[in-house]
Scaffold this motif. Structure first.
Motif, mmCIF file in Angstrom:
data_model
loop_
_atom_site.group_PDB
_atom_site.id
_atom_site.type_symbol
_atom_site.label_atom_id
_atom_site.label_comp_id
_atom_site.label_asym_id
_atom_site.label_seq_id
_atom_site.Cartn_x
_atom_site.Cartn_y
_atom_site.Cartn_z
ATOM 1 N N UNK A 12 104.000 -7.832 109.864
ATOM 2 C CA UNK A 12 104.202 -6.312 109.458
ATOM 3 C C UNK A 12 105.899 -5.204 108.932
ATOM 4 N N UNK B 116 107.740 -1.674 109.280
ATOM 5 C CA UNK B 116 108.121 -0.476 109.396
ATOM 6 C C UNK B 116 109.511 -0.105 109.075
ATOM 7 N N UNK C 12 112.295 3.096 109.669
ATOM 8 C CA UNK C 12 113.026 3.770 110.917
ATOM 9 C C UNK C 12 114.148 4.207 110.314
ATOM 10 N N UNK D 123 109.634 6.346 113.115
ATOM 11 C CA UNK D 123 108.900 5.061 112.576
ATOM 12 C C UNK D 123 107.175 4.773 112.017
ATOM 13 N N UNK E 85 104.769 2.378 109.142
ATOM 14 C CA UNK E 85 104.671 1.549 108.793
ATOM 15 C C UNK E 85 104.240 1.776 107.170
ATOM 16 N N UNK F 15 112.245 -2.493 110.225
ATOM 17 C CA UNK F 15 111.898 -3.841 110.922
ATOM 18 C C UNK F 15 110.668 -4.477 110.861
ATOM 19 N N UNK G 294 108.620 4.841 122.729
ATOM 20 C CA UNK G 294 107.691 5.465 121.072
ATOM 21 C C UNK G 294 105.878 5.672 122.108
ATOM 22 N N UNK H 39 97.702 -2.013 112.446
ATOM 23 C CA UNK H 39 98.938 -1.299 112.253
ATOM 24 C C UNK H 39 99.464 -0.441 113.575
ATOM 25 N N UNK H 40 100.293 -0.291 113.523
ATOM 26 C CA UNK H 40 100.783 1.184 114.636
ATOM 27 C C UNK H 40 100.918 2.366 114.133
ATOM 28 N N UNK I 138 102.856 5.407 115.113
ATOM 29 C CA UNK I 138 103.977 6.311 115.949
ATOM 30 C C UNK I 138 103.993 7.174 116.425
ATOM 31 N N UNK I 139 104.754 7.736 117.675
ATOM 32 C CA UNK I 139 105.166 9.484 117.872
ATOM 33 C C UNK I 139 106.697 9.115 117.619
#
Lengths: 116, 115
Positions: free
Chosen positions: A33, A35, A37, A43, A45, A91, B90, B102-103, B105-106
């Motif tokens: 994956x 990501x 930030x 954060x 995806x 990330x 998080x 897939x994540x 996030x807050x």
């Protein structure tokens, strides 16, 4: 064992240049994956690879962003014609299986990209 | 679509005091829940996760979280914090049985532990 590694750790570039960011996942992990930030967006995806399946590119913010994963291992995220809003920490993470099983994602230390 | 809300952007607390970091989520489908910690200038590290079963989940470093389906919450707690717990935390979700892992996030909560 070795964790996820990313290179470079820091990258400073000029607006309009192309950059490549590299990720080496944990050996044996089939899912990878990316990501991003950033201060403004938190954060986010970007893209997901799982085995030989077509990647999920739903998070890529524009067509200037692309990624590939060669041989089911190393991945490269490419940003073309960089803009200042691309400045962020990128990330990479990997997990054993991917899919919808909730397996743990292990994150690398990130690449800090600064676009001047 | 899924979303995660962490209402507290920063939580100051004294060393050895208890702490709770709040997380609420929104989803029309079943989700898995995660808490990650990010120490200064480091990547994300998993603290704990809820997949199924007991709603009280214990993680590393003495942290625990409780899944509350009716309140769509997954608050993180620790009975006594240390200076070394200072970090950003998080909360995240992924779709149960989804096509990807897939994540989402807050926005994160900065836990600032003071001596």
């Amino acid at each position: 064992g070795a964790g996820v590694s990313q290179s470079p750790s820091n990258k400073v570039t000029e607006k309009g240049k192309d950059v490549e960011l590299r990720c080496d996942p944990i050996s044996g992990h089939t899912a990878l994956y990316w990501y991003r930030q950033s201060l403004g967006q938190g954060l986010e995806f970007l893209i997901y690879f799982q085995g030989n399946s077509a990647p999920d590119k739903s998070g890529l913010p524009s067509d200037r962003f692309s990624a590939e994963r060669t041989g089911g291992s190393v991945s490269t995220l490419t940003i073309q014609r960089t803009q200042q809003e691309d400045s962020a920490v990128y990330l990479c993470a990997s997990s054993l299986w991917g899919g919808g099983g909730g397996d743990t994602q292990y994150f690398g230390p990130g690449t800090r990209l600064t676009v001047l | 679509a899924q979303s995660v809300t962490q209402l507290d952007s920063q939580v100051p607390v004294f060393e050895e005091a208890p702490v709770e970091l709040r997380c609420n989520y929104s989803s029309s489908v079943s989700v898995y829940l995660f808490w990650y910690v990010q120490y200064p200038n480091q990547g994300l590290q998993l603290l704990l996760k809820y997949l199924s079963g007991s709603t009280l989940v214990k993680g590393i470093n003495g942290f625990e979280a409780e899944f509350n389906k009716s309140q769509t919450s997954f608050h993180l707690r620790k009975p006594s914090v240390h200076i070394s717990d200072t970090a950003e935390y998080f909360c995240a979700v992924s779709v149960n049985g989804g096509a990807t892992n897939k994540l989402i996030f807050g926005t994160g909560t900065l836990l600032a532990v003071q001596p």
